[in-house]
Design a protein around this motif. Structure first.
Motif, mmCIF file in Angstrom:
data_model
loop_
_atom_site.group_PDB
_atom_site.id
_atom_site.type_symbol
_atom_site.label_atom_id
_atom_site.label_comp_id
_atom_site.label_asym_id
_atom_site.label_seq_id
_atom_site.Cartn_x
_atom_site.Cartn_y
_atom_site.Cartn_z
ATOM 1 N N PRO A 176 0.813 -1.208 0.000
ATOM 2 C CA PRO A 176 0.000 0.000 0.000
ATOM 3 C C PRO A 176 0.852 1.266 0.000
ATOM 4 C CG PRO A 176 -0.234 -1.205 2.078
ATOM 5 C CD PRO A 176 0.621 -2.034 1.185
ATOM 6 N N TRP A 177 0.300 2.304 -0.585
ATOM 7 C CA TRP A 177 1.010 3.573 -0.731
ATOM 8 C C TRP A 177 1.473 4.108 0.616
ATOM 9 C CZ3 TRP A 177 -0.202 8.565 0.982
ATOM 10 C CH2 TRP A 177 0.573 9.588 0.420
ATOM 11 N N LEU A 178 0.549 4.015 1.584
ATOM 12 C CA LEU A 178 0.859 4.574 2.893
ATOM 13 C C LEU A 178 2.066 3.885 3.510
ATOM 14 C CD1 LEU A 178 -0.325 6.785 4.657
ATOM 15 C CD2 LEU A 178 -1.475 5.008 5.969
ATOM 16 N N ARG A 179 2.084 2.541 3.375
ATOM 17 C CA ARG A 179 3.184 1.830 4.017
ATOM 18 C C ARG A 179 4.514 2.134 3.314
ATOM 19 N NH1 ARG A 179 3.342 -4.510 4.335
ATOM 20 N NH2 ARG A 179 1.440 -4.294 5.560
ATOM 21 N N SER A 180 4.494 2.238 2.014
ATOM 22 C CA SER A 180 5.756 2.509 1.327
ATOM 23 C C SER A 180 6.236 3.924 1.640
ATOM 24 C CB SER A 180 5.592 2.316 -0.174
ATOM 25 O OG SER A 180 4.800 3.324 -0.708
ATOM 26 N N MET A 181 5.290 4.855 1.805
ATOM 27 C CA MET A 181 5.691 6.203 2.182
ATOM 28 C C MET A 181 6.310 6.198 3.571
ATOM 29 S SD MET A 181 5.451 8.395 -0.012
ATOM 30 C CE MET A 181 5.104 10.103 0.241
ATOM 31 N N ALA A 182 5.651 5.504 4.502
ATOM 32 C CA ALA A 182 6.176 5.449 5.870
ATOM 33 C C ALA A 182 7.578 4.856 5.850
ATOM 34 C CB ALA A 182 5.249 4.625 6.751
ATOM 35 N N ASP A 183 7.741 3.832 5.043
ATOM 36 C CA ASP A 183 9.036 3.187 4.914
ATOM 37 C C ASP A 183 10.083 4.176 4.416
ATOM 38 O OD1 ASP A 183 10.339 0.880 5.381
ATOM 39 O OD2 ASP A 183 10.298 0.252 3.270
ATOM 40 N N PHE A 184 9.706 4.930 3.391
ATOM 41 C CA PHE A 184 10.622 5.924 2.830
ATOM 42 C C PHE A 184 11.019 6.949 3.886
ATOM 43 C CE2 PHE A 184 10.693 10.325 1.322
ATOM 44 C CZ PHE A 184 11.928 10.298 0.714
ATOM 45 N N TYR A 185 10.002 7.482 4.577
ATOM 46 C CA TYR A 185 10.282 8.522 5.569
ATOM 47 C C TYR A 185 11.203 7.992 6.661
ATOM 48 C CZ TYR A 185 7.479 12.483 4.083
ATOM 49 O OH TYR A 185 7.022 13.579 3.405
ATOM 50 N N LEU A 186 10.925 6.788 7.158
ATOM 51 C CA LEU A 186 11.738 6.245 8.243
ATOM 52 C C LEU A 186 13.182 6.048 7.799
ATOM 53 C CD1 LEU A 186 9.366 3.763 10.050
ATOM 54 C CD2 LEU A 186 10.278 5.945 10.857
ATOM 55 N N THR A 187 13.348 5.511 6.593
ATOM 56 C CA THR A 187 14.712 5.274 6.103
ATOM 57 C C THR A 187 15.459 6.593 5.927
ATOM 58 O OG1 THR A 187 13.761 3.427 4.912
ATOM 59 C CG2 THR A 187 16.024 4.015 4.379
ATOM 60 N N ALA A 188 14.782 7.559 5.302
ATOM 61 C CA ALA A 188 15.441 8.847 5.081
ATOM 62 C C ALA A 188 15.800 9.500 6.405
ATOM 63 C CB ALA A 188 14.526 9.769 4.265
ATOM 64 N N MET A 189 14.896 9.403 7.378
ATOM 65 C CA MET A 189 15.161 10.023 8.676
ATOM 66 C C MET A 189 16.341 9.357 9.361
ATOM 67 S SD MET A 189 11.276 10.691 10.040
ATOM 68 C CE MET A 189 11.665 11.273 11.679
ATOM 69 N N ARG A 190 16.376 8.015 9.281
ATOM 70 C CA ARG A 190 17.464 7.298 9.934
ATOM 71 C C ARG A 190 18.811 7.688 9.321
ATOM 72 N NH1 ARG A 190 14.752 2.463 10.580
ATOM 73 N NH2 ARG A 190 15.475 1.833 8.522
ATOM 74 N N THR A 191 18.822 7.803 7.995
ATOM 75 C CA THR A 191 20.059 8.193 7.322
ATOM 76 C C THR A 191 20.514 9.567 7.804
ATOM 77 O OG1 THR A 191 19.055 7.135 5.433
ATOM 78 C CG2 THR A 191 21.129 8.273 5.046
ATOM 79 N N GLN A 192 19.560 10.502 7.890
ATOM 80 C CA GLN A 192 19.905 11.853 8.310
ATOM 81 C C GLN A 192 20.434 11.884 9.734
ATOM 82 O OE1 GLN A 192 20.170 14.846 6.954
ATOM 83 N NE2 GLN A 192 19.848 13.860 4.988
ATOM 84 N N ILE A 193 19.826 11.099 10.610
ATOM 85 C CA ILE A 193 20.289 11.079 11.999
ATOM 86 C C ILE A 193 21.750 10.673 12.035
ATOM 87 C CG2 ILE A 193 20.043 9.907 14.224
ATOM 88 C CD1 ILE A 193 17.044 9.670 13.600
ATOM 89 N N MET B 136 9.103 10.720 -6.596
ATOM 90 C CA MET B 136 8.145 11.381 -5.719
ATOM 91 C C MET B 136 8.257 12.893 -5.816
ATOM 92 S SD MET B 136 7.847 9.304 -2.202
ATOM 93 C CE MET B 136 9.568 8.986 -2.040
ATOM 94 N N HIS B 137 7.224 13.567 -5.353
ATOM 95 C CA HIS B 137 7.229 15.019 -5.260
ATOM 96 C C HIS B 137 8.425 15.454 -4.408
ATOM 97 C CE1 HIS B 137 5.982 19.088 -4.343
ATOM 98 N NE2 HIS B 137 4.970 18.970 -5.195
ATOM 99 N N PRO B 138 9.169 16.490 -4.845
ATOM 100 C CA PRO B 138 10.413 16.830 -4.137
ATOM 101 C C PRO B 138 10.205 17.192 -2.675
ATOM 102 C CG PRO B 138 9.831 18.521 -5.737
ATOM 103 C CD PRO B 138 8.964 17.349 -6.018
ATOM 104 N N ILE B 139 9.013 17.642 -2.317
ATOM 105 C CA ILE B 139 8.852 18.085 -0.930
ATOM 106 C C ILE B 139 8.974 16.915 0.038
ATOM 107 C CG2 ILE B 139 6.334 17.890 -0.713
ATOM 108 C CD1 ILE B 139 6.519 20.639 0.752
ATOM 109 N N LEU C 96 11.032 17.106 3.466
ATOM 110 C CA LEU C 96 10.303 16.868 4.717
ATOM 111 C C LEU C 96 10.951 15.741 5.505
ATOM 112 C CD1 LEU C 96 6.466 17.122 3.982
ATOM 113 C CD2 LEU C 96 7.802 18.491 5.580
ATOM 114 N N ALA C 97 11.279 14.658 4.820
ATOM 115 C CA ALA C 97 11.850 13.502 5.512
ATOM 116 C C ALA C 97 13.239 13.814 6.042
ATOM 117 C CB ALA C 97 11.907 12.312 4.556
ATOM 118 N N ASP C 98 14.073 14.479 5.212
ATOM 119 C CA ASP C 98 15.441 14.787 5.653
ATOM 120 C C ASP C 98 15.435 15.653 6.901
ATOM 121 O OD1 ASP C 98 16.427 13.344 3.643
ATOM 122 O OD2 ASP C 98 17.219 15.010 2.456
ATOM 123 N N PHE C 99 14.649 16.721 6.833
ATOM 124 C CA PHE C 99 14.693 17.655 7.955
ATOM 125 C C PHE C 99 14.003 17.095 9.188
ATOM 126 C CE2 PHE C 99 16.389 20.336 4.800
ATOM 127 C CZ PHE C 99 17.086 21.318 5.469
#
Lengths: 261, 279
Positions: free
Chosen positions: B11-28, B114-117, B121-124
């Motif tokens: 599902p779209w929602l789960r893949s988005m959540a996955d993306f956000y979590l991965t991007a956030m972890r990388t940034q941390i 994906m849309h650049p925002i 959003l995920a990085d910051f």
């Protein structure tokens, strides 16, 4: 003498370079108007709730604000762009090219860049100082004016030393993108008389970060609050800081190993 | 074979959540490598609230203890929470868009799915964790130096924890839209400054909004700014009723909804205007 003529040559070059981008003048005017506007709005807000701030009246604070803007103009026009370029070149290893030149390296890193249009800030700062002075009740003697001008120069020197010390840090810390943010943040403290800050902050703002000396002392000279003790301390401190900066720069430079191929 | 089918239908929602979590972890992990620069940046940032706090504390003390009913120690609480809210409000700046376009980075980013925002959003959002870790000692130092009076209510704390993320999203959207101006002109800096000025005065960033003149308070009510600074701070330090706490979250949602529409609209308009620069 030779140092002066090198500096003058770079100044001329900088002016010629900036004259190509004349529209930037209007952008600078607009931005300077905005920042003076913010300063005035904040002052108006503060003085709508009180008559004096730590014994300083509104017109006296206007003098401080003006000095802060004026010296900020000096920083933005010449000190900051040079120091940012230095930091960048240490990281890139391009400083090699500069070090091979026969002239003194500290002089060279300090005079290369000029952002001419920022002189607008110096003008608008002077206007704010002028308006502040015209509202002061007591008359301003010639002696006060000379002291004021003298301490403006000392203030610019102190800010230069402070920036150079910060920038010299790039010989140890490679990633220095925060420098201008750090300086701008600290420089904002200069908008207020140093007496409002609690003791520990006041001392660190005077001796650690010489913004207190740079901004408050000229304003004190103009508003007749300057004691001879302060004059002597400020002058000694300026000499000491200049010597230390020179030493620290050379100390840092020894660590530079070049990064170019 | 069957796993492949499952993956395709993810599902779209789960893949988005996955993306956000991965991007956030990388940034941390990335950000924690640059501790000294971050610390210096936070120190520079802490100067702003310290100044406000000292100035208004001085005024309050010289007027028998309070200005408009706010005491020196309440100012201290306001500006210490302010600093945390400011950290939450660090978003991708419109100046960054200038660089993206000038350096031609945007061309590459347009090729992503994906849309650049989402990337910003995920990085910051990920960077918030190290930033807050950096803020804590500074907050503690300010606490010791200025003795805040700080008595938050449980509901206030809960709403605060939601509201700082609401503030983050609202401010991200605002600055994204502002960044789109750079697609049309290379001298957008002056426009950004006007915007920052409005934010400074109308968000509660400079002073608690109740100290502003009445006309600017009513103006602020119609603008998004106060939901990024004043509202989250007041959740912790103010005396808001339960209803206005919840209503505040509602207003944040409203501004987020407006932001989504505005971001989608301005993006579509401006990306059409973009002609690639760079290699």
């Amino acid at each position: 003498m030779r140092a002066l003529s090198v500096a003058a040559t770079y100044l001329r070059l900088g002016v010629l370079n900036e004259m190509q981008y004349r529209a930037n003048f209007f952008v600078a005017v607009f931005q300077s108007l905005l920042s003076v506007g913010v300063g005035l709005a904040v002052l108006a807000l503060v003085y709508s709730h009180t008559a004096t701030l730590n014994g300083w009246t509104r017109s006296e604070l206007l003098v401080i604000l003006g000095v802060q803007i004026l010296l900020g103009g000096v920083v933005h026009m010449s000190i900051q762009p040079n120091m940012e370029r230095l930091v960048e070149e240490v990281r890139d290893g391009k400083l090699d090219f500069l070090l091979t030149k026969p002239e003194d390296a500290q002089l060279m890193v300090s005079v290369r860049v000029l952002q001419l249009w920022q002189f607008v800030e110096i003008v608008s700062g002077s206007i704010v100082v002028g308006v502040g002075i015209s509202q002061l009740t007591g008359s301003i003697g010639l002696g006060h004016s000379f002291l004021f001008l003298g301490f403006l120069l000392v203030g610019a020197l102190l800010l230069y030393c402070f920036w150079l010390i910060l920038a010299t840090g790039s010989f140890w810390v490679v990633n220095m993108w925060f420098l201008s943010e750090l300086f701008e943040g600290m420089y904002q403290t200069g908008r207020w008389p140093i007496g409002v800050y609690p003791g520990w902050l006041r001392y660190s703002m005077t001796y650690l970060v010489p913004i207190g000396f740079a901004v408050t002392v000229p304003a004190q000279a103009m508003t007749g609050r300057l004691h001879w003790g302060t004059v002597v301390v400020a002058l000694c401190f300026a000499v000491a800081l200049t010597v230390f900066t020179r030493w620290f720069w050379r100390f840092g430079l020894r660590r530079y190993s070049g990064a170019s191929a | 074979m069957s796993t492949e089918v499952v993956r395709r239908r993810e599902p779209w929602l789960r893949s988005m959540a996955d993306f956000y979590l991965t991007a956030m972890r990388t940034q941390i992990q990335t950000q924690f490598q640059y501790r000294i620069p971050m610390y210096m940046y936070t120190l520079g940032m802490a100067a702003e609230p310290t100044i406000y706090l000292v100035v208004w504390g001085t005024i309050a003390r010289s007027h028998g203890g309070s200005v408009n009913g706010i005491t020196a120690s309440q100012f201290a609480a306001y500006y210490i929470v302010w600093t945390l809210v400011r950290v939450m409000n660090i978003v991708f700046t419109p100046y960054g868009w200038e660089e993206r376009i000038r350096e031609g980075q945007l061309s590459g980013q347009l090729l992503r799915p994906m849309h650049p925002i989402h990337y910003d959003l995920a990085d910051f959002a990920g960077q918030k964790i190290p930033w807050i870790a950096m803020y804590l000692p500074i907050g503690a130092g300010l606490w010791i130096a200025f003795h805040p009076s700080f008595h938050p209510r449980p509901l206030g704390i809960v709403v605060f924890l939601v509201a700082i993320w609401g503030a983050y999203v609202i401010r991200s959207f605002n600055q994204f839209i502002l960044g789109m101006i750079t697609m049309f002109t290379t001298r957008a800096g002056a426009i950004f400054q006007v915007w920052f000025l409005a934010e400074l005065l109308l968000s509660g960033r400079l002073v608690p909004l109740t100290l502003m003149p009445h006309w600017s308070q009513s103006l602020a009510a119609w603008l998004p700014f106060k939901w990024t600074f004043y509202f989250p701070i007041e959740c912790l330090v103010g005396h808001m009723s339960n209803t206005s706490l919840i209503a505040g979250l509602g207003f944040q949602l409203l501004w987020i909804a407006i932001g989504v529409l505005a971001v989608a609209g301005t993006w579509r308009l401006s990306v059409r205007h973009y002609s690639a620069v760079g290699n």
